[in-house]
Design a protein around this motif. Structure first.
Motif: not given
Length: 234
Positions: A108-112, A115-116, A148-149, A151-152, A158
């Protein structure tokens, strides 16, 4: 009077498919996705199933991952016949006993990162979610990237987050579907090295792939064609 020597009961295979078949449709339009497949994976095994597109790999993965059910045959998971489990029972196996790693990371892109990783534990209302997520990220050498999310993070990082998410429930089986399909050669080598280290530590792994060099990382490789196993190496 002589008594027989005590012998421990054999540990059931973590995964056993017995004449497993899955068909879709009926009559002339019937598609036999897998036919009379037999597969036994012991605890601590690292097995790759490989084959071209349309060979039945995806259907096999869905059956093993309790995302679909057999048309005929049996599926034993750790000695339990899950062939006739209800959907809530299958969901429990998926959430608690199988760790999924996919080609698409599904983060999930909005979660660190942490959190994922904790997401599978949210459905259990576990109180130690953060601690377990942090421990899983440390196992995949990402303890410095927990905030980090996606996208980072690089593609390889990932996928490590995705593997940590698969590990956080302490599953009996890691099911990896084309885990290096979206990675460059350097990241692929890193992920294969990580999977090998997890296997050496005792994790059972079933990997689905169409790449021979990726399958070579497993202890044994099973080749699939037209819904059947045709060859085993290793």
């Amino acid at each position: 009077m002589m008594t027989a020597a005590w012998k421990p009961m054999p540990t059931p295979a973590i995964l056993h498919l017995d004449n497993a078949s899955k068909s879709y449709g009926s009559g002339d339009t019937t598609v036999h996705a897998i036919s009379n497949v037999n597969l036994c994976i012991q605890r601590g095994d690292y097995v790759a199933v490989m084959g071209p597109s349309g060979s039945g790999k995806t259907t096999l993965m869905n059956i093993v991952g309790c995302l679909d059910t057999l048309t005929s045959g049996r599926y034993l998971f750790d000695g339990e016949d899950v062939s006739a489990f209800s959907e809530p029972q299958l969901a429990r196996v998926r959430n608690r006993r199988i760790g999924f790693v996919f080609q698409q990371f599904h983060l999930l892109p909005r979660l660190s990162a942490w959190r994922n990783v904790e997401l599978p534990l949210v459905y259990r209302n576990a109180s130690d979610r953060r601690e377990r997520a942090m421990a899983a990220l440390e196992m995949v050498e990402l303890s410095h990237r927990v905030e980090h999310r996606p996208t980072e993070l690089s593609g390889g990082q990932q996928q490590r987050v995705a593997i940590a998410r698969a590990l956080v429930t302490d599953p009996d089986l890691i099911l990896a579907d084309e885990p290096t399909g979206n990675l460059d050669s350097t990241s692929t080598a890193g992920i294969l090295s990580l999977l090998r280290s997890l296997n050496v530590s005792g994790r059972s792994i079933l990997m689905i792939t169409h790449e021979a060099d990726v399958a070579a990382a497993a202890n044994r490789a099973i080749h699939m064609r037209d819904g059947r196993f045709v060859e085993e190496t290793g």
